[in-house]
Design a protein around this motif. Sequence first.
Motif, PDB file in Angstrom:
ATOM      1  N   ARG A  24       1.084  -1.151   0.392  1.00  0.00           N
ATOM      2  CA  ARG A  24       0.100   0.028  -0.070  1.00  0.00           C
ATOM      3  C   ARG A  24       0.860   1.379  -0.140  1.00  0.00           C
ATOM      4  O   ARG A  24       0.823   1.670   1.182  1.00  0.00           O
ATOM      5  N   PRO A  25       1.215   1.805  -0.844  1.00  0.00           N
ATOM      6  CA  PRO A  25       2.093   2.327  -0.932  1.00  0.00           C
ATOM      7  C   PRO A  25       1.443   3.800  -1.631  1.00  0.00           C
ATOM      8  O   PRO A  25       0.011   3.728  -0.954  1.00  0.00           O
ATOM      9  N   LYS A  26       2.198   5.330  -1.084  1.00  0.00           N
ATOM     10  CA  LYS A  26       1.729   6.590  -0.521  1.00  0.00           C
ATOM     11  C   LYS A  26       1.147   7.131  -1.406  1.00  0.00           C
ATOM     12  O   LYS A  26       0.128   7.550  -1.153  1.00  0.00           O
ATOM     13  N   GLN A  27       1.659   6.798  -2.496  1.00  0.00           N
ATOM     14  CA  GLN A  27       0.827   7.432  -3.713  1.00  0.00           C
ATOM     15  C   GLN A  27      -0.739   7.234  -4.006  1.00  0.00           C
ATOM     16  O   GLN A  27      -1.340   7.736  -4.313  1.00  0.00           O
ATOM     17  N   PHE A  28      -0.992   6.309  -3.398  1.00  0.00           N
ATOM     18  CA  PHE A  28      -2.267   5.597  -3.330  1.00  0.00           C
ATOM     19  C   PHE A  28      -3.283   6.095  -2.049  1.00  0.00           C
ATOM     20  O   PHE A  28      -4.723   5.504  -2.277  1.00  0.00           O
ATOM     21  N   LEU A  29      -2.854   6.456  -1.514  1.00  0.00           N
ATOM     22  CA  LEU A  29      -3.480   6.697  -0.582  1.00  0.00           C
ATOM     23  C   LEU A  29      -3.990   8.254  -0.104  1.00  0.00           C
ATOM     24  O   LEU A  29      -2.988   9.607  -0.460  1.00  0.00           O
ATOM     25  N   PRO A  30      -5.224   8.813   0.440  1.00  0.00           N
ATOM     26  CA  PRO A  30      -5.362   9.986   0.605  1.00  0.00           C
ATOM     27  C   PRO A  30      -4.817  11.347   2.037  1.00  0.00           C
ATOM     28  O   PRO A  30      -5.478  11.441   2.224  1.00  0.00           O
ATOM     29  N   ILE A  31      -3.391  11.004   1.783  1.00  0.00           N
ATOM     30  CA  ILE A  31      -2.615  12.150   2.851  1.00  0.00           C
ATOM     31  C   ILE A  31      -2.886  13.433   2.718  1.00  0.00           C
ATOM     32  O   ILE A  31      -2.508  14.095   1.512  1.00  0.00           O
ATOM     33  N   GLY A  32      -3.274  13.545   3.358  1.00  0.00           N
ATOM     34  CA  GLY A  32      -4.207  15.426   3.306  1.00  0.00           C
ATOM     35  C   GLY A  32      -4.698  16.096   2.438  1.00  0.00           C
ATOM     36  O   GLY A  32      -5.344  17.090   1.761  1.00  0.00           O
ATOM     37  N   GLY A  33      -5.912  15.390   1.911  1.00  0.00           N
ATOM     38  CA  GLY A  33      -6.810  15.361   1.381  1.00  0.00           C
ATOM     39  C   GLY A  33      -7.930  14.102   0.732  1.00  0.00           C
ATOM     40  O   GLY A  33      -8.158  13.005   1.319  1.00  0.00           O
ATOM     41  N   GLU A  34      -8.532  14.284   0.616  1.00  0.00           N
ATOM     42  CA  GLU A  34     -10.112  13.344  -0.457  1.00  0.00           C
ATOM     43  C   GLU A  34      -9.621  12.462  -1.162  1.00  0.00           C
ATOM     44  O   GLU A  34      -9.751  11.237  -1.181  1.00  0.00           O
ATOM     45  N   GLU A  35      -8.357  12.535  -2.630  1.00  0.00           N
ATOM     46  CA  GLU A  35      -8.314  12.054  -3.627  1.00  0.00           C
ATOM     47  C   GLU A  35      -6.721  11.561  -2.408  1.00  0.00           C
ATOM     48  O   GLU A  35      -5.958  12.068  -2.056  1.00  0.00           O
ATOM     49  N   SER A  36      -5.834  10.764  -4.172  1.00  0.00           N
ATOM     50  CA  SER A  36      -5.278  10.097  -3.370  1.00  0.00           C
ATOM     51  C   SER A  36      -4.227  10.898  -4.349  1.00  0.00           C
ATOM     52  O   SER A  36      -4.154  11.709  -4.857  1.00  0.00           O
ATOM     53  N   LEU A  37      -2.521  10.574  -3.074  1.00  0.00           N
ATOM     54  CA  LEU A  37      -1.897  11.638  -3.899  1.00  0.00           C
ATOM     55  C   LEU A  37      -1.676  11.219  -5.829  1.00  0.00           C
ATOM     56  O   LEU A  37      -1.240  12.846  -5.755  1.00  0.00           O
ATOM     57  N   LEU A  38      -1.317   9.923  -6.207  1.00  0.00           N
ATOM     58  CA  LEU A  38      -1.450  10.321  -7.005  1.00  0.00           C
ATOM     59  C   LEU A  38      -2.856  10.527  -7.997  1.00  0.00           C
ATOM     60  O   LEU A  38      -2.674  11.444  -9.265  1.00  0.00           O
ATOM     61  N   ALA A  39      -3.847  10.427  -7.677  1.00  0.00           N
ATOM     62  CA  ALA A  39      -5.085  11.235  -8.803  1.00  0.00           C
ATOM     63  C   ALA A  39      -4.359  12.657  -8.440  1.00  0.00           C
ATOM     64  O   ALA A  39      -5.281  13.106  -9.337  1.00  0.00           O
ATOM     65  N   ARG A  40      -4.302  13.037  -7.437  1.00  0.00           N
ATOM     66  CA  ARG A  40      -3.893  14.770  -7.199  1.00  0.00           C
ATOM     67  C   ARG A  40      -2.940  15.209  -8.508  1.00  0.00           C
ATOM     68  O   ARG A  40      -3.645  16.136  -9.332  1.00  0.00           O
ATOM     69  N   THR A  41      -2.231  14.633  -8.272  1.00  0.00           N
ATOM     70  CA  THR A  41      -1.257  14.758  -9.212  1.00  0.00           C
ATOM     71  C   THR A  41      -1.732  14.729 -10.360  1.00  0.00           C
ATOM     72  O   THR A  41      -1.299  16.158 -11.938  1.00  0.00           O
ATOM     73  N   ALA A  42      -2.128  13.828 -10.998  1.00  0.00           N
ATOM     74  CA  ALA A  42      -2.676  13.550 -12.027  1.00  0.00           C
ATOM     75  C   ALA A  42      -3.069  14.786 -13.106  1.00  0.00           C
ATOM     76  O   ALA A  42      -3.504  15.169 -14.030  1.00  0.00           O
ATOM     77  N   GLU A  43      -4.054  15.100 -11.676  1.00  0.00           N
ATOM     78  CA  GLU A  43      -5.089  16.327 -12.245  1.00  0.00           C
ATOM     79  C   GLU A  43      -4.099  17.780 -12.286  1.00  0.00           C
ATOM     80  O   GLU A  43      -4.974  19.118 -12.817  1.00  0.00           O
ATOM     81  N   ARG A  44      -3.545  18.002 -11.708  1.00  0.00           N
ATOM     82  CA  ARG A  44      -2.502  18.871 -12.057  1.00  0.00           C
ATOM     83  C   ARG A  44      -1.756  18.738 -13.786  1.00  0.00           C
ATOM     84  O   ARG A  44      -0.859  19.545 -13.952  1.00  0.00           O
TER      85      ARG A  44
END
Length: 348
Positions: A24-44
Amino acid sequence: MTTVALILAGGIGSRLYPASRGDRPKQFLPIGGEESLLARTAERAGFADELVVATCPEFVDEVPEHTPEAEVIVEPDRKDTGPALTYATHRIRERYGAESGEEDTDEQLVVVAMPSDHHVADTTAFQETMERGARVAGETGRLVTFGVTPDRPETGYGYIEPGPERQTATGEQFSELARFHEKPDSETANEYVEAGYRWNSGIFAWTPESFLSAAADSPLGALVDRLAAGELEAGFDIVDPVSVDYAVLERVDDAAVVPAEFTWDDLGSWDALERLLPQDANGNVAIGEHLTIDAADNVVASDDKHVSLVGVSGLAVVAYDDRVLVVPKGEAQRVREAVSMLKADDEF
């Protein structure tokens, strides 16, 4: 010009243990938000024409759940950012470059590579900066780094020393890259900030031709040769783990620095949460249910467990699954020492 946003998502993020684990790597976790870190990176990454995610075999099936629109590149093994970016850049050139055989493919191709675990407050400013860096890379053929303007003397980040200022033929501003600096102690960090150095964001831009040419003259040269010969597995077998900064960027004499003025944070360790989450009256920040009594300046994070802190300060207290971590915030980077021991015992 065609811009490809390349997101690196093959790591684990061991300093965010126990939330981040081998499966369960951190990029799949919703740390500090509702979406995962990876999903938020993709949105940017909306500034780019194409989106690519590079990951490892263990995570390839889960990546589409977070970035369904992305093409996925699978590296054979985790060997740090040097081999990962070399292989991904090679694949992107094959897929999107002029030699791909697509008649409508632009001859000018630029890759913007970024980690999947950063926090960026201003998406618009981020995207404008990435576009500017891509233009500098495309117009000059330089390898581009993005240097974040520090808002504090941070000991947890590496620094970039900018050199003389330059501009492209179309007026895009950048600086020559004078030198990389490793993570400093407190006194040195103050000196770096006062001298105008910038945080090394770990975000880069380059044309595939420029990067692979530089990589061929680096410790990654054997991998470049094997990739050209279609021998991916053999290439990864013979290359050592190495960061792209050390292997390539530090060895070229014409790298560029594009200033990044947006608010940025590397979510690398638990103490980073105190800069992202709202604090209570005593300076505590928390994810999950918790109770604090006479407790101040703590970071609390949990999944479905209630955590109580009484009479303590300056701690990170993290409870996920069947694991609990307690560490002084100032030593949050040392979590990787515990992870190393757990890995050795096959307990990670």
